[in-house]
Design a protein around this motif. Sequence first.
Motif, PDB file in Angstrom:
ATOM      1  N   LYS A 197      42.756  43.266  39.356  1.00  0.00           N
ATOM      2  CA  LYS A 197      42.903  42.829  37.973  1.00  0.00           C
ATOM      3  C   LYS A 197      43.807  41.602  37.847  1.00  0.00           C
ATOM      4  CE  LYS A 197      42.056  47.325  35.801  1.00  0.00           C
ATOM      5  NZ  LYS A 197      42.618  48.367  34.907  1.00  0.00           N
ATOM      6  N   ARG A 198      44.525  41.297  38.923  1.00  0.00           N
ATOM      7  CA  ARG A 198      45.458  40.165  38.876  1.00  0.00           C
ATOM      8  C   ARG A 198      44.924  38.941  39.629  1.00  0.00           C
ATOM      9  NH1 ARG A 198      51.144  42.279  40.765  1.00  0.00           N
ATOM     10  NH2 ARG A 198      51.697  40.154  40.137  1.00  0.00           N
ATOM     11  N   ILE A 199      43.848  39.106  40.371  1.00  0.00           N
ATOM     12  CA  ILE A 199      43.213  37.975  41.069  1.00  0.00           C
ATOM     13  C   ILE A 199      41.760  37.943  40.623  1.00  0.00           C
ATOM     14  CG2 ILE A 199      42.657  36.931  43.295  1.00  0.00           C
ATOM     15  CD1 ILE A 199      44.976  38.502  44.515  1.00  0.00           C
TER      16      ILE A 199
ATOM     17  N   LYS B 146      40.890  31.056  57.449  1.00  0.00           N
ATOM     18  CA  LYS B 146      40.412  31.589  56.163  1.00  0.00           C
ATOM     19  C   LYS B 146      40.996  32.979  55.897  1.00  0.00           C
ATOM     20  CE  LYS B 146      35.980  30.851  57.076  1.00  0.00           C
ATOM     21  NZ  LYS B 146      34.521  30.832  56.894  1.00  0.00           N
ATOM     22  N   LEU B 147      41.070  33.798  56.931  1.00  0.00           N
ATOM     23  CA  LEU B 147      41.627  35.140  56.763  1.00  0.00           C
ATOM     24  C   LEU B 147      43.121  35.069  56.447  1.00  0.00           C
ATOM     25  CD1 LEU B 147      41.118  38.172  56.872  1.00  0.00           C
ATOM     26  CD2 LEU B 147      41.568  38.099  59.341  1.00  0.00           C
ATOM     27  N   GLN B 148      43.840  34.204  57.146  1.00  0.00           N
ATOM     28  CA  GLN B 148      45.276  34.036  56.863  1.00  0.00           C
ATOM     29  C   GLN B 148      45.491  33.538  55.441  1.00  0.00           C
ATOM     30  OE1 GLN B 148      46.216  31.399  60.167  1.00  0.00           O
ATOM     31  NE2 GLN B 148      47.450  32.982  61.124  1.00  0.00           N
TER      32      GLN B 148
ATOM     33  N   ALA C 214      34.605  34.471  49.379  1.00  0.00           N
ATOM     34  CA  ALA C 214      34.025  35.741  49.835  1.00  0.00           C
ATOM     35  C   ALA C 214      34.999  36.507  50.716  1.00  0.00           C
ATOM     36  CB  ALA C 214      32.725  35.473  50.597  1.00  0.00           C
ATOM     37  N   THR C 215      35.770  35.786  51.536  1.00  0.00           N
ATOM     38  CA  THR C 215      36.781  36.435  52.379  1.00  0.00           C
ATOM     39  C   THR C 215      37.829  37.123  51.522  1.00  0.00           C
ATOM     40  OG1 THR C 215      36.444  34.756  54.102  1.00  0.00           O
ATOM     41  CG2 THR C 215      38.474  36.051  54.224  1.00  0.00           C
ATOM     42  N   LEU C 216      38.270  36.438  50.464  1.00  0.00           N
ATOM     43  CA  LEU C 216      39.256  37.015  49.551  1.00  0.00           C
ATOM     44  C   LEU C 216      38.678  38.229  48.828  1.00  0.00           C
ATOM     45  CD1 LEU C 216      41.991  36.886  48.082  1.00  0.00           C
ATOM     46  CD2 LEU C 216      40.963  35.225  46.511  1.00  0.00           C
TER      47      LEU C 216
ATOM     48  N   VAL D 122      47.306  34.763  49.758  1.00  0.00           N
ATOM     49  CA  VAL D 122      47.099  34.921  48.314  1.00  0.00           C
ATOM     50  C   VAL D 122      47.479  36.332  47.878  1.00  0.00           C
ATOM     51  CG1 VAL D 122      45.396  34.901  46.450  1.00  0.00           C
ATOM     52  CG2 VAL D 122      45.264  33.180  48.257  1.00  0.00           C
ATOM     53  N   LEU D 123      46.995  37.325  48.619  1.00  0.00           N
ATOM     54  CA  LEU D 123      47.286  38.724  48.282  1.00  0.00           C
ATOM     55  C   LEU D 123      48.780  39.008  48.344  1.00  0.00           C
ATOM     56  CD1 LEU D 123      44.433  40.513  50.274  1.00  0.00           C
ATOM     57  CD2 LEU D 123      44.457  39.949  47.838  1.00  0.00           C
TER      58      LEU D 123
END
Length: 498
Positions: free
Chosen positions: A456-458, A386-388, A440-442, A393-394
Motif C-alpha cells: 500500500k506504500r509502494i 536490478k535485484l539490489q 517487474a522485479t520490484l 526501495v523496499l
Amino acid sequence: MKSYQEIAAFVVAAATAFFYLLWFFLPPVRLVWRCLSTEENLPVMNTLKACWDSAWPFKPAMFRRQMRLWLELRLLHPKPCKEPAWYLDAKTKRYQLQFDDEAYRRELAEWRRANRAKFGALKIKEREPVIEVVDVFRLNDESTKNGIKQYLLAVSQLRLSLDEEASFLCSVKIEHGFLLPLNLLAGLMSRFSDDWDPIISSYDRMSHRGFSAQQMTIFNLWLLWGPSVPICSCEQWQGPITLQYGFGDENNSVRVRVRDERKDQLLSDLRKAAAQTGAAHPALHASVTGKLWPPSSFFQGEICGAQQELLNTDREAFILEYEGHSVVGNPASSRLFYTAYVWALFVVGREQKPGTAQVRSEPWLHVIPFFEHGNIVDESCYEMAKLQLAQKVLEYVRASGHIEADPSLAPLRLWYVTALDDSGCGRGIEVRPRGKSIKATLEELLAESEHRPLRKRIITDDASYAALLSGCHLSKVVSELFAAIEGDGARRGRAPAR
C-alpha cells in the motif's frame, strides 16, 4: 601608349592574383593559427609547419583540405610524447625512471608513416582519409574535446566548408565501444564543472522546500553524473535521434546521431542483439564510423523532441553523425563490461498523493530516485543490480520511520514513474531487454509474504505523472533544474555557469 596598357594589365593581373591567393590561402592559415593559439601564445613555427606539409600540390582547394587534415590529425592522432617509464635496475634492485629511446623511435616512425598515408590519400586519390581512434577516451579527453569545439567553430566562422555549419573534413572511426539505445542526461558535474558553489548553495533552499533532506540528497547524487533514459517509441522520439556509444561507462560516451533508414536498421540490429544476449541490457559491441558536427549545425526538427537539449552548444561539444558500424566478435566465454546507473524514479508523498500541478512546478522537490551502479552488458551482473535496486526501495520504505525528522508524520508512500528499462509514458521502448524489468522485479518482491505490508506504500500501477516525469520528459526536467540553480546564483550576484 601600348607600354602603359601592358603595365596596367600587368598590375591588374598581379593584384587579381594577389587577392586570389589571399582569398583562398589566408583563411586556412588563419584557421591553423586560431586553433593553435589556444595551446601556444605565438604559434609561428607550427603554423609554418602546417603550411609546409600542405603546400604540395599547390592548389587552393587542396591546400584548404590539407590544412584541415593537419589540424584534425593533430587533435585525434597527435605526435607521440617522449616520456620516461619505471624500470627495475638489476644492480640497485630499485625502480628508476628511464627513457626507452628505441621504443620511442619505433612509435614515432609508425606515427609518421600513418600520417604520410593519410596525406597521400588526400593528395593522390583526392579522398578524405578516415582517422582511427581506439575508443572514446581520446574524444572525451577535456583538452581534445575543447580543441574539437574550437576547431568546428573556427571552420564555420571562416567559411571553410560548403555547409552552413561545418563538420570535420575526415570521418572518424572509433574501434571499440558499446552502442546502446539510451540517452545520457546531462549531469551536475558536466553542467557546473568544478564550480560546485551553485549546487551547494541551492541545496539549502531546496532541501527546506522539498520532501526531506534525504530526498534532496539522493536526487542530487543520482544527477551528479547523470543517468541514461531509454529510447522510446512515442512521438517524443520521432525523427532523428542520438544513441549512446561508450567505452567502460555511460559517462565515457559520445552521442551518435542516426535518422531515416539508418535509424530503423540500427534499432533492428539492437533488437536482434537483445534476443541473443539473454537478460543483459541491449547493446552492440561494435566499431562506429561517422563525422563530428557541432550541435549548432542541427535545426530544431533535426533532433527529436526528447533530445532538444543537445542543440545547446554550451553543453555539447560535438555530435557524431553516423555513417556505419562493424560488430566486434567476442569469444563465446568472454565477459563484457559496460557500467551505468540502474535506476527507478518515484514520486514521494504521504497519505495525500502530490497533485500534478504541485509536481509540475518544481518536480525535483517531489521525486526520489533509487539507483545502483552496475555492469549492464553482463547478464548476471545486470540481474543482480536490478535485484539490489528493488531491495533498496523496499528497505528505504520499511526503515523510513526511523530516519524521519518528525516521527509523528504519516508514513511516506512512493508512486513509481519510470526506470532505466521503462520510459513510463505508456508506450513501449524501442529495444526491450529480455529479462524481467526493474518494475517487474520490484512487484515480484512485493508479492512475497514478508513484503506485503509495503504494497500500500509502494504504488506501481498509477500513471498520473507520466506526462510530467516519464523518461521522455526527464531531459526537460533536468534543464529546468539547471535554470533554477543558475537563478539562485544570479539572485546571489553570481554569473550563470557555462
